[in-house]
Structure formats: C-alpha cells, structure tokens
Design a protein around this motif. Structure first.
Motif, PDB file in Angstrom:
ATOM      1  N   ASP A  51      48.668 -16.878  17.664  1.00 20.02           N
ATOM      2  CA  ASP A  51      47.411 -17.228  17.004  1.00 20.02           C
ATOM      3  C   ASP A  51      46.253 -17.427  17.977  1.00 20.02           C
ATOM      4  OD1 ASP A  51      48.424 -17.056  14.500  1.00 20.02           O
ATOM      5  OD2 ASP A  51      48.556 -19.208  14.137  1.00 20.02           O
ATOM      6  N   LEU A  52      46.556 -17.680  19.233  1.00 20.39           N
ATOM      7  CA  LEU A  52      45.482 -17.876  20.204  1.00 20.39           C
ATOM      8  C   LEU A  52      44.641 -16.616  20.380  1.00 20.39           C
ATOM      9  CD1 LEU A  52      47.256 -19.969  22.972  1.00 20.39           C
ATOM     10  CD2 LEU A  52      45.633 -20.758  21.256  1.00 20.39           C
ATOM     11  N   ASP A  53      45.279 -15.457  20.208  1.00 21.57           N
ATOM     12  CA  ASP A  53      44.566 -14.193  20.353  1.00 21.57           C
ATOM     13  C   ASP A  53      43.955 -13.710  19.041  1.00 21.57           C
ATOM     14  OD1 ASP A  53      45.213 -14.084  23.033  1.00 21.57           O
ATOM     15  OD2 ASP A  53      47.122 -13.074  22.640  1.00 21.57           O
ATOM     16  N   ALA A  54      44.380 -14.280  17.925  1.00 29.27           N
ATOM     17  CA  ALA A  54      43.898 -13.828  16.620  1.00 29.27           C
ATOM     18  C   ALA A  54      42.514 -14.400  16.338  1.00 29.27           C
ATOM     19  CB  ALA A  54      44.873 -14.281  15.532  1.00 29.27           C
ATOM     20  N   PRO A  55      41.740 -13.691  15.516  1.00 25.03           N
ATOM     21  CA  PRO A  55      40.457 -14.260  15.088  1.00 25.03           C
ATOM     22  C   PRO A  55      40.675 -15.558  14.323  1.00 25.03           C
ATOM     23  CG  PRO A  55      40.602 -11.933  14.530  1.00 25.03           C
ATOM     24  CD  PRO A  55      41.943 -12.337  15.022  1.00 25.03           C
ATOM     25  N   ARG A  56      39.678 -16.402  14.311  1.00 24.79           N
ATOM     26  CA  ARG A  56      39.816 -17.740  13.726  1.00 24.79           C
ATOM     27  C   ARG A  56      40.282 -17.698  12.273  1.00 24.79           C
ATOM     28  NH1 ARG A  56      36.985 -21.687  11.120  1.00 24.79           N
ATOM     29  NH2 ARG A  56      35.172 -20.403  10.702  1.00 24.79           N
ATOM     30  N   LYS A  57      39.761 -16.779  11.491  1.00 26.65           N
ATOM     31  CA  LYS A  57      40.106 -16.717  10.069  1.00 26.65           C
ATOM     32  C   LYS A  57      41.510 -16.180   9.814  1.00 26.65           C
ATOM     33  CE  LYS A  57      36.346 -17.979   7.835  1.00 26.65           C
ATOM     34  NZ  LYS A  57      36.320 -18.862   6.715  1.00 26.65           N
ATOM     35  N   GLN A  58      42.125 -15.580  10.825  1.00 29.52           N
ATOM     36  CA  GLN A  58      43.452 -14.988  10.631  1.00 29.52           C
ATOM     37  C   GLN A  58      44.569 -15.846  11.212  1.00 29.52           C
ATOM     38  OE1 GLN A  58      43.347 -11.047  12.204  1.00 29.52           O
ATOM     39  NE2 GLN A  58      41.814 -10.348  10.746  1.00 29.52           N
ATOM     40  N   ARG A  59      44.248 -17.013  11.701  1.00 28.55           N
ATOM     41  CA  ARG A  59      45.280 -17.874  12.285  1.00 28.55           C
ATOM     42  C   ARG A  59      46.122 -18.513  11.199  1.00 28.55           C
ATOM     43  NH1 ARG A  59      41.325 -20.451  16.767  1.00 28.55           N
ATOM     44  NH2 ARG A  59      41.111 -18.534  17.955  1.00 28.55           N
ATOM     45  N   HIS A  60      47.343 -18.875  11.563  1.00 27.77           N
ATOM     46  CA  HIS A  60      48.267 -19.483  10.613  1.00 27.77           C
ATOM     47  C   HIS A  60      47.817 -20.904  10.263  1.00 27.77           C
ATOM     48  CE1 HIS A  60      50.974 -16.264  11.835  1.00 27.77           C
ATOM     49  NE2 HIS A  60      51.671 -16.536  10.749  1.00 27.77           N
ATOM     50  N   THR A  61      47.782 -21.192   8.990  1.00 30.20           N
ATOM     51  CA  THR A  61      47.563 -22.565   8.545  1.00 30.20           C
ATOM     52  C   THR A  61      48.914 -23.260   8.543  1.00 30.20           C
ATOM     53  OG1 THR A  61      47.896 -21.963   6.238  1.00 30.20           O
ATOM     54  CG2 THR A  61      45.620 -21.893   7.088  1.00 30.20           C
ATOM     55  N   VAL A  62      48.917 -24.535   8.251  1.00 28.07           N
ATOM     56  CA  VAL A  62      50.185 -25.264   8.176  1.00 28.07           C
ATOM     57  C   VAL A  62      51.048 -24.670   7.073  1.00 28.07           C
ATOM     58  CG1 VAL A  62      51.241 -27.505   7.735  1.00 28.07           C
ATOM     59  CG2 VAL A  62      49.155 -27.376   9.059  1.00 28.07           C
ATOM     60  N   SER A  74      65.101 -20.002   7.919  1.00 26.20           N
ATOM     61  CA  SER A  74      65.747 -20.903   6.958  1.00 26.20           C
ATOM     62  C   SER A  74      65.615 -22.355   7.408  1.00 26.20           C
ATOM     63  CB  SER A  74      67.215 -20.546   6.762  1.00 26.20           C
ATOM     64  OG  SER A  74      67.337 -19.229   6.299  1.00 26.20           O
ATOM     65  N   ALA A  75      64.444 -22.707   7.870  1.00 26.63           N
ATOM     66  CA  ALA A  75      64.206 -24.040   8.406  1.00 26.63           C
ATOM     67  C   ALA A  75      64.261 -25.081   7.298  1.00 26.63           C
ATOM     68  CB  ALA A  75      62.849 -24.084   9.095  1.00 26.63           C
ATOM     69  N   ASP A  76      64.918 -26.181   7.566  1.00 18.86           N
ATOM     70  CA  ASP A  76      65.005 -27.273   6.605  1.00 18.86           C
ATOM     71  C   ASP A  76      64.087 -28.410   7.038  1.00 18.86           C
ATOM     72  OD1 ASP A  76      66.500 -27.806   8.816  1.00 18.86           O
ATOM     73  OD2 ASP A  76      68.117 -28.803   7.744  1.00 18.86           O
ATOM     74  N   VAL A  77      62.811 -28.088   7.171  1.00 19.89           N
ATOM     75  CA  VAL A  77      61.816 -29.079   7.554  1.00 19.89           C
ATOM     76  C   VAL A  77      60.917 -29.358   6.363  1.00 19.89           C
ATOM     77  CG1 VAL A  77      61.824 -28.419   9.980  1.00 19.89           C
ATOM     78  CG2 VAL A  77      60.222 -27.338   8.435  1.00 19.89           C
ATOM     79  N   PHE A  78      60.255 -30.501   6.405  1.00 19.53           N
ATOM     80  CA  PHE A  78      59.347 -30.870   5.331  1.00 19.53           C
ATOM     81  C   PHE A  78      57.917 -30.506   5.718  1.00 19.53           C
ATOM     82  CE2 PHE A  78      62.906 -33.825   4.833  1.00 19.53           C
ATOM     83  CZ  PHE A  78      63.244 -33.530   3.526  1.00 19.53           C
ATOM     84  N   TYR A  79      57.157 -30.124   4.739  1.00 21.23           N
ATOM     85  CA  TYR A  79      55.774 -29.715   4.968  1.00 21.23           C
ATOM     86  C   TYR A  79      54.951 -30.796   5.669  1.00 21.23           C
ATOM     87  CZ  TYR A  79      51.045 -28.177   3.990  1.00 21.23           C
ATOM     88  OH  TYR A  79      49.740 -27.823   4.113  1.00 21.23           O
ATOM     89  N   PRO A  80      55.004 -32.072   5.212  1.00 25.91           N
ATOM     90  CA  PRO A  80      54.198 -33.104   5.881  1.00 25.91           C
ATOM     91  C   PRO A  80      54.577 -33.289   7.356  1.00 25.91           C
ATOM     92  CG  PRO A  80      54.976 -33.923   3.782  1.00 25.91           C
ATOM     93  CD  PRO A  80      55.668 -32.622   4.039  1.00 25.91           C
ATOM     94  N   MET A  81      55.859 -33.122   7.663  1.00 24.01           N
ATOM     95  CA  MET A  81      56.306 -33.272   9.042  1.00 24.01           C
ATOM     96  C   MET A  81      55.669 -32.196   9.922  1.00 24.01           C
ATOM     97  SD  MET A  81      60.180 -32.951  10.478  1.00 24.01           S
ATOM     98  CE  MET A  81      60.770 -33.845   9.070  1.00 24.01           C
ATOM     99  N   LEU A  82      55.623 -30.984   9.427  1.00 19.84           N
ATOM    100  CA  LEU A  82      55.010 -29.897  10.166  1.00 19.84           C
ATOM    101  C   LEU A  82      53.506 -30.112  10.276  1.00 19.84           C
ATOM    102  CD1 LEU A  82      55.601 -27.202  11.529  1.00 19.84           C
ATOM    103  CD2 LEU A  82      55.196 -26.096   9.344  1.00 19.84           C
ATOM    104  N   GLY A  83      52.904 -30.636   9.234  1.00 19.61           N
ATOM    105  CA  GLY A  83      51.473 -30.906   9.248  1.00 19.61           C
ATOM    106  C   GLY A  83      51.089 -31.956  10.273  1.00 19.61           C
ATOM    107  N   ARG A  84      51.952 -32.967  10.456  1.00 19.09           N
ATOM    108  CA  ARG A  84      51.671 -34.003  11.451  1.00 19.09           C
ATOM    109  C   ARG A  84      51.907 -33.500  12.867  1.00 19.09           C
ATOM    110  NH1 ARG A  84      54.472 -37.328   7.733  1.00 19.09           N
ATOM    111  NH2 ARG A  84      56.329 -37.093   8.996  1.00 19.09           N
ATOM    112  N   ALA A  85      52.899 -32.618  13.049  1.00 19.73           N
ATOM    113  CA  ALA A  85      53.262 -32.158  14.390  1.00 19.73           C
ATOM    114  C   ALA A  85      52.385 -31.006  14.863  1.00 19.73           C
ATOM    115  CB  ALA A  85      54.724 -31.727  14.406  1.00 19.73           C
ATOM    116  N   ARG A  86      51.796 -30.245  13.962  1.00 26.63           N
ATOM    117  CA  ARG A  86      51.058 -29.042  14.339  1.00 26.63           C
ATOM    118  C   ARG A  86      49.881 -29.306  15.273  1.00 26.63           C
ATOM    119  NH1 ARG A  86      47.096 -25.496  12.684  1.00 26.63           N
ATOM    120  NH2 ARG A  86      47.625 -23.318  12.969  1.00 26.63           N
ATOM    121  N   PRO A  87      49.046 -30.320  15.032  1.00 28.02           N
ATOM    122  CA  PRO A  87      47.937 -30.549  15.976  1.00 28.02           C
ATOM    123  C   PRO A  87      48.412 -30.835  17.395  1.00 28.02           C
ATOM    124  CG  PRO A  87      47.566 -31.759  13.955  1.00 28.02           C
ATOM    125  CD  PRO A  87      48.943 -31.198  13.870  1.00 28.02           C
TER     126      PRO A  87
END
Length: 107
Positions: A51-62, A74-87
C-alpha cells in the motif's frame, strides 16, 4: 479489624497488610500475552508495504484488510482488534526501506 473487613469487604490478610504498611505493595507484572494477530503479521505487513506504493485512494482500509486476511489466510481475528492494531503497524511500516518486511525478510 473485623469492622474494616466488613466495611471494605476484604479478607483479614488484606486488612493486616494495609495496617502494617502505609504504602501498598507494588503490583506484580504479568508476562505479555501473545496477540491473535501474531501469526498473520507477515501477511498484514505485506499488505501495508504494498500500500505504500499505491495511490492514496487505492490503499487497503481496515475492512478490506480484514476481508483479505479472512479469505486468503482463514484468519480468526476480530475486526476491532485489527482496527486497533493497524495504525501501529502502519506507523512501523512507513519507516522501513522498500522491499523489506517487518521481520527483516525480503518480500
């Protein structure tokens, strides 16, 4: 002493320790627990580094990162957990040279 036990709803030992010392004992440090994201950090790192090379609008959201982890790994993770860790992961990935991963391996 029994009045204090009843008033504060604590055991006799606790009251005795409190009366013996004006300062409470320091809390015990618990060992760090492994995160459920740990097995998927390499995959998340790859997504974020691409995503660092991708244009801003094409980067992956959470949401897209979450769906991609689920579908590809087949990840067994929760969405909020990924949202907190992503930044935190994103901040770390910005300081790496191109072509590197967080673990130091080539992508």
């Amino acid at each position: 002493m029994r009045e204090l036990e009843r008033k504060y709803n604590v055991a006799r030992r606790t009251v005795r320790r409190a009366l013996d010392s004006a300062w409470p004992e320091p809390r015990k440090r618990l060992p760090p627990q492994p995160s459920t994201l740990d097995p998927y950090k390499a995959a998340i790192d790859g997504i974020l580094l691409a995503d660092l090379d991708a244009p801003r609008k094409q980067r992956h959201t959470v949401t897209w990162t979450f769906h991609r982890l689920f579908e590809e790994h087949s990840a067994d993770v929760f969405y909020p957990m990924l949202g907190r860790a992503r930044p935190l992961l994103l901040r770390r990935s910005r300081h790496l040279p191109r072509g590197a991963t967080m673990s130091g391996l080539q992508a």
